[in-house]
Design a protein around this motif. Structure first.
Motif: not given
Length: 197
Positions: A33, A36-38
């Protein structure tokens, strides 16, 4: 087992380790997660930069027509590359081709060109005596200039990477990063640390 076989085996082992590291990342929900956010943030930044750049003439080399246009370009963009050229000079055409390629890859920098005869005030003020000349600006201040091909290997067939690295060194362009490149850079740093021990 020969030295070459051992080296190839080590490369396969390292590749397997990187693949396993990525698979472990996929299994770890929190880490995935975060990754993914990065990545989404990085892509959003790149999309915004591309959109902003396209609106302000980034992504290609624009031809300017006067001293006034050049002055406006240097003050309106945070990073600007100006190619002073003559349309009949072969070396100017070579430089133009390289700058076109870089402009398409580095949307955060504005690339422009001006026929030196159409910008006589700047040509005199900057002391231009040979062409091509590439003058690079950061926030309106000259950061560096490239006269001819001397700083690029001194030949007409200099590598695009030579110009790209020069512009990167002076902060005119920014490296386009991917996680794989960051991983490779980190690995190189670790290897350098091992050598220094």
């Amino acid at each position: 087992m020969s030295l070459l076989d051992r080296y190839n085996s080590q490369l396969v082992d390292e590749g397997d380790a990187e693949d396993q590291e990525f698979l472990d990342l996929l299994d770890d929900d929190e880490a995935f997660q975060g990754y993914r956010e990065q990545r989404i943030a990085e892509l959003s930044r790149q999309m915004k930069e591309a959109k902003d750049g396209a609106q302000s003439g980034h992504g290609s080399v624009q031809t300017l027509e006067s001293d006034k246009d050049v002055l406006e370009a240097t003050t309106s963009a945070d990073r600007c590359v100006i190619h002073f050229f003559h349309p009949d000079f072969t070396r100017c055409k070579i430089m133009d081709s390289k700058l076109e390629q870089l402009a398409a890859r580095h949307l955060g920098t504005r690339f422009v060109r001006v026929d030196a005869s159409k910008a006589p005030f700047l040509a005199t003020k900057l002391g231009l005596k040979a062409l091509p000349v590439v003058v690079c600006y950061i926030k309106g201040q000259e950061a560096t200039r490239v006269v001819g091909f001397e700083r690029l290997g001194g030949t007409d067939n200099f590598q695009l990477s030579a110009l790209e690295n020069l512009l990167y060194t002076y902060g005119i362009i920014q490296r386009v990063g991917t996680s794989g490149m960051r991983r490779a850079e980190k690995k190189m740093e670790e290897e350098d640390e091992d050598w220094s021990d």
